[in-house]
Design an enzyme around this catalytic site. Sequence first.
Site, PDB file in Angstrom:
ATOM      1  CB  CYS A  42       8.903   4.927  -2.848  1.00 49.31           C
ATOM      2  SG  CYS A  42       8.655   3.740  -1.650  1.00 49.31           S
ATOM      3  CG  ASP A  44       4.652   1.382  -3.935  1.00 49.16           C
ATOM      4  OD1 ASP A  44       4.182   0.828  -5.088  1.00 49.16           O
ATOM      5  OD2 ASP A  44       4.109   1.443  -2.957  1.00 49.16           O
ATOM      6  NE  ARG A  46       1.244   0.725  -4.789  1.00 45.34           N
ATOM      7  CZ  ARG A  46       0.852   0.736  -3.630  1.00 45.34           C
ATOM      8  NH1 ARG A  46      -0.375   0.720  -3.415  1.00 45.34           N
ATOM      9  NH2 ARG A  46       1.512   1.239  -2.476  1.00 45.34           N
ATOM     10  CG  HIS A  98       4.630   6.778  -3.594  1.00 44.35           C
ATOM     11  ND1 HIS A  98       3.400   5.703  -2.973  1.00 44.35           N
ATOM     12  CD2 HIS A  98       5.576   6.115  -2.950  1.00 44.35           C
ATOM     13  CE1 HIS A  98       4.052   4.694  -2.574  1.00 44.35           C
ATOM     14  NE2 HIS A  98       5.342   4.912  -2.278  1.00 44.35           N
ATOM     15  CB  CYS A 101       4.587   5.947   0.997  1.00 49.79           C
ATOM     16  SG  CYS A 101       6.192   5.217   1.124  1.00 49.79           S
TER      17      CYS A 101
HETATM   18 CO    CO Z   1       6.555   4.051  -0.876  1.00 52.73          CO
END
Ligand code: CO
Length: 208
Positions: A42, A44, A46, A98, A101
């Site tokens: 992803c 993301d 993080r 994750h 998400c």
């Molecule tokens: Co995500």
Amino acid sequence: MNKLPQLFANNRRWASSIEKTDPDFFKTLARQQKPDYLWIGCSDSRVPANEIVGLMPGELFVHRNVANLVVHTDMNCLSVIQYAVEVLNVKHIMVCGHYGCGGIIAATEDKTHGLIDNWLRHIRDVRSIHLDELKGLGDKPTMLNRLCELNVIRQVSNVCQTTIVQDAWARKRPLAVHGWIYGIEDGLLRNLDVCVAGRRDFKRVFGG
Ligand code: CO
């Protein structure tokens, strides 16, 4: 114009710290890359691929998009997989989702988000397929966590069904596809036990 000097300062510190332990690191890497792994994750912020698995530059080929989707007609993702498998000869492809998400959460909301809803439609399809299981989970956080896992499992299946992976297996190339999920709350990876290393394996894990 803001030239983001702090990021360039960070970069110089990072490069010199690597050269301190290995003076030829970048010179050697500039000649070739030989990663054994393709990470599909992803976007993301993080979920930083290399850091999570402790791999250096040159060791992990990476493709990231919102909610780590592998769409059958996405030429961007397919081109990454093709280059990784046929040119770099990676041995492993890991799809890593994750918990928490934002893409998964947005896909379950009863409101519109504009253009990205077309992308998130793929997650809604995963939810439709597993609606009975998801409804039986009761509370929403548990349902969302499970949907994050089911989405990874679905994308593993999609990777396996690409012509690229099918051709590699037909040529008896060692190539395994893994499904992992990362906890942004504890920094830990979990294996979803859907590892597929060939056509027979695919039938065992996914049926059909
Ligand atoms: Co995500």
